[in-house]
Enzyme design. Structure first.
Site, PDB file in Angstrom:
ATOM      1  N   HIS A 132     -21.105 -14.125   4.364  1.00 44.16           N
ATOM      2  CA  HIS A 132     -21.727 -12.826   4.241  1.00 44.16           C
ATOM      3  C   HIS A 132     -22.062 -12.344   5.882  1.00 44.16           C
ATOM      4  CE1 HIS A 132     -24.325 -10.530   1.258  1.00 44.16           C
ATOM      5  NE2 HIS A 132     -24.421  -9.703   2.372  1.00 44.16           N
ATOM      6  N   GLU A 179     -17.814  -8.799   0.774  1.00 38.54           N
ATOM      7  CA  GLU A 179     -17.424  -6.808   0.907  1.00 38.54           C
ATOM      8  C   GLU A 179     -16.474  -6.890   2.028  1.00 38.54           C
ATOM      9  OE1 GLU A 179     -21.218  -5.324   1.218  1.00 38.54           O
ATOM     10  OE2 GLU A 179     -20.976  -4.938  -1.041  1.00 38.54           O
ATOM     11  N   GLU A 230     -24.266  -8.150  -6.493  1.00 37.87           N
ATOM     12  CA  GLU A 230     -25.189  -7.152  -5.663  1.00 37.87           C
ATOM     13  C   GLU A 230     -25.195  -5.778  -6.401  1.00 37.87           C
ATOM     14  OE1 GLU A 230     -25.334  -6.490  -1.946  1.00 37.87           O
ATOM     15  OE2 GLU A 230     -23.884  -8.573  -1.363  1.00 37.87           O
ATOM     16  N   TYR A 258     -23.804   0.183  -5.809  1.00 36.18           N
ATOM     17  CA  TYR A 258     -24.556   0.147  -5.065  1.00 36.18           C
ATOM     18  C   TYR A 258     -24.682   2.478  -5.884  1.00 36.18           C
ATOM     19  CZ  TYR A 258     -26.122  -3.282  -2.655  1.00 36.18           C
ATOM     20  OH  TYR A 258     -27.339  -4.860  -3.280  1.00 36.18           O
ATOM     21  N   ARG A 274     -27.683 -16.345  -5.438  1.00 34.99           N
ATOM     22  CA  ARG A 274     -26.510 -16.343  -5.209  1.00 34.99           C
ATOM     23  C   ARG A 274     -27.044 -16.532  -3.479  1.00 34.99           C
ATOM     24  NH1 ARG A 274     -23.752 -11.203  -2.868  1.00 34.99           N
ATOM     25  NH2 ARG A 274     -21.813 -11.465  -2.182  1.00 34.99           N
ATOM     26  N   ASN A 316     -20.044  -5.261  -5.728  1.00 37.72           N
ATOM     27  CA  ASN A 316     -21.705  -5.142  -6.123  1.00 37.72           C
ATOM     28  C   ASN A 316     -21.108  -3.564  -6.017  1.00 37.72           C
ATOM     29  OD1 ASN A 316     -21.669  -7.581  -4.769  1.00 37.72           O
ATOM     30  ND2 ASN A 316     -21.722  -7.109  -2.589  1.00 37.72           N
TER      31      ASN A 316
HETATM   32  C1  FCB Z   1     -24.377  -4.815   0.309  1.00 38.24           C
HETATM   33  C2  FCB Z   1     -25.024  -6.005   1.796  1.00 38.24           C
HETATM   34  C3  FCB Z   1     -25.994  -6.711   1.439  1.00 38.24           C
HETATM   35  C4  FCB Z   1     -27.057  -5.838   1.375  1.00 38.24           C
HETATM   36  C5  FCB Z   1     -26.560  -4.957   0.798  1.00 38.24           C
HETATM   37  C6  FCB Z   1     -27.425  -3.411   0.502  1.00 38.24           C
HETATM   38  O1  FCB Z   1     -23.532  -4.161   0.952  1.00 38.24           O
HETATM   39  O2  FCB Z   1     -23.527  -7.276   0.731  1.00 38.24           O
HETATM   40  O3  FCB Z   1     -26.199  -7.436   2.649  1.00 38.24           O
HETATM   41  O4  FCB Z   1     -27.023  -5.288   2.751  1.00 38.24           O
HETATM   42  O5  FCB Z   1     -25.610  -3.986   0.761  1.00 38.24           O
END
Ligand code: FCB
Length: 457
Positions: A128, A173, A353, A301, A84, A299
């Site tokens: 992006h 995002e 992500e 985290y 990607r 995405n």
């Molecule tokens: C996301 C972004 C990516 C990267 C990660 C850690 O928000 O899409 O570009 O910075 O976080």
């Protein structure tokens, strides 16, 4: 240390599940003013004193623009199914309107052909975040005129690459672009105005829906979708004011995007909260936003924990924290995916992500990043658990292929599974990359035997 994923969880991944790694243009390419590329809002933002933690910028980054072949070999060496990447809009269309820059398009042509030649599916993202500066001068995402500019750009990219890419994502995002870019101002374009933020979010969604319609009308062959950053949001305590704060935050992060995309309406509680800052919505906008997608990218985290009385102290969570200070919370990914499946009519879901920054040290050609491997393995297991519970998951991509320019954090935060030495630009696969490669090898072996030997789930 081993990073086992339970066999029953592993068996829940379908044969055609797509495994990949992800990057974005501004974070890795460099060559910020070369071969006809126009300036982007991130080139501009990096010049604002204090905007970037280490006062760095993306002028060189990982120099991927000049090291394309080497990086393609690196991606192939991991054994992934998919890569990607994003297209830098001002590289292919320097002012975001009119003239096309053939040298810029040529770079992505070579990238896509190079991936295909190595048996890797190209997953292209159109936006992006690196909007052409010339469009920002006309109001950027807060201006409705940018919507048509984006639709034109999407159609032209499709005419050049759409026959060879597997998927096209419109935006990465939109919450980040809108909220961090226009409301808190910590990301480009650095505005601090909630009304512009909300209007920008609406225009991002609208341009997504209209681009999908226009791409389909011209016969686009790629799968089409959007990538959202989502998290489960919970209250810090069982006090009613914390619960209300969490509900509102869920509204602004999750429902503000999911409801218009899949129900054709903005959430009433958030509209009420926004009052006079609610977006200007024209007749037909919401219908366009709800244009069906082929996939939805997520995405993920960490989770969100919200308190009505200021920021929740994440160090009290009892869980490990990454170098970003983000809580490691894989269960939140399963929870999120189950909820998306339950509350909205979603198409196949991709994790586009997932990954973590940790403090790495390169010693004798190795980076022993056990925490990162553990993070990735536990999140893959969380995806497997969602699959086992019936969520239609289509793929998973690690953020990121290699260390890169982490926006306002500069180069200090390393998310790569491949280490980049910024002095020499040498790439060194970390232990996490070696683990991922071995994991993918085992997945392929499992696929090869699965047709004759059905696996017990
Ligand atoms: C996301 C972004 C990516 C990267 C990660 C850690 O928000 O899409 O570009 O910075 O976080």
């Amino acid at each position: 240390m081993t990073f086992a994923i339970p066999p029953a969880t592993l068996a829940s991944f379908p044969q055609d599940f797509v495994w990949g790694v992800a990057t974005s243009a501004y974070q890795i390419e460099g060559a910020a003013a070369e071969d006809g590329k126009g300036p982007s809002i991130w080139d501009d933002f990096c010049r604002v004193p204090g905007a970037i933690a280490d006062a760095s910028d993306g002028r060189v980054a990982c120099d991927h623009y000049h090291r394309l072949e080497e990086d393609l070999d690196l991606i192939a060496s991991l054994g992934v199914d998919a890569y990607r990447f994003s297209v830098s809009w001002p590289r292919v269309q320097p002012t975001g309107a009119g003239a096309w820059n053939e040298q810029g398009v040529g770079f992505y042509d070579r990238l896509v052909d190079g991936l295909l030649a190595r048996g890797i599916q190209p997953y292209l993202t159109l936006n992006h975040w690196d909007l052409p500066s010339a469009l920002q001068a006309q109001g950027g995402w807060a201006a409705r005129s940018t919507v048509q500019r984006f639709v034109d750009y999407a159609c032209r990219m499709d005419r050049r690459l759409g026959d060879r890419v597997r998927a096209i994502t419109t935006h990465n995002e939109p919450w980040v672009v809108a909220t961090l870019g226009h409301e808190t101002g910590v990301f480009a374009p650095g505005l601090k105005d909630r009304r512009s933020a909300v209007q920008a979010a609406h225009h991002l969604l609208l341009s997504h829906g209209l681009a999908l319609q226009a791409l389909r009308a011209q016969g686009c062959k790629a799968q089409l979708g959007l990538v959202l950053n989502l998290s489960p949001i919970g209250p810090a305590t069982d006090r009613p004011d914390d619960a209300a704060a969490a509900r509102l935050e869920d509204g602004r992060l999750v429902r503000w995007y999911m409801d218009p995309l899949f129900k054709g309406e903005y959430p009433a509680d958030v509209l009420q909260h926004l009052g006079a800052d609610a977006p200007q919505v024209h007749e037909g906008d919401l219908r366009a936003i709800a244009t069906p997608m082929d996939f939805l990218g997520i995405n993920y985290y960490t989770r969100g924990v919200v308190s009505a009385r200021g920021d929740w102290d994440v160090t009290t969570s009892g869980h490990a924290l990454t170098d970003m200070g983000w809580e490691v919370y894989p269960r939140g990914l399963t929870e999120l995916l189950l909820r998306l499946h339950r509350d909205w009519q979603v198409p196949p879901l991709f994790v586009k992500e997932n990954g973590a920054a940790f403090k790495d040290t390169l010693v004798g050609g190795r980076v022993h990043d056990a925490e990162r491997t553990d993070y990735i393995a536990r999140h893959i297991a969380a995806v497997g658990e969602a699959l086992r519970q019936g969520v239609p998951m289509a793929g998973y991509m690690v953020w990121s292929l290699m260390d890169n320019f982490e926006w306002a954090s500069g180069y200090a935060k390393r998310f790569g599974i491949v280490h980049v030495d910024y002095a020499t630009l040498a790439r060194t696969p970390k232990d996490s990359a070696l683990w991922y490669r071995e994991f993918l090898r085992q997945q392929r072996a499992r696929r090869a035997t699965a047709s004759t030997e059905p696996v017990e789930v």
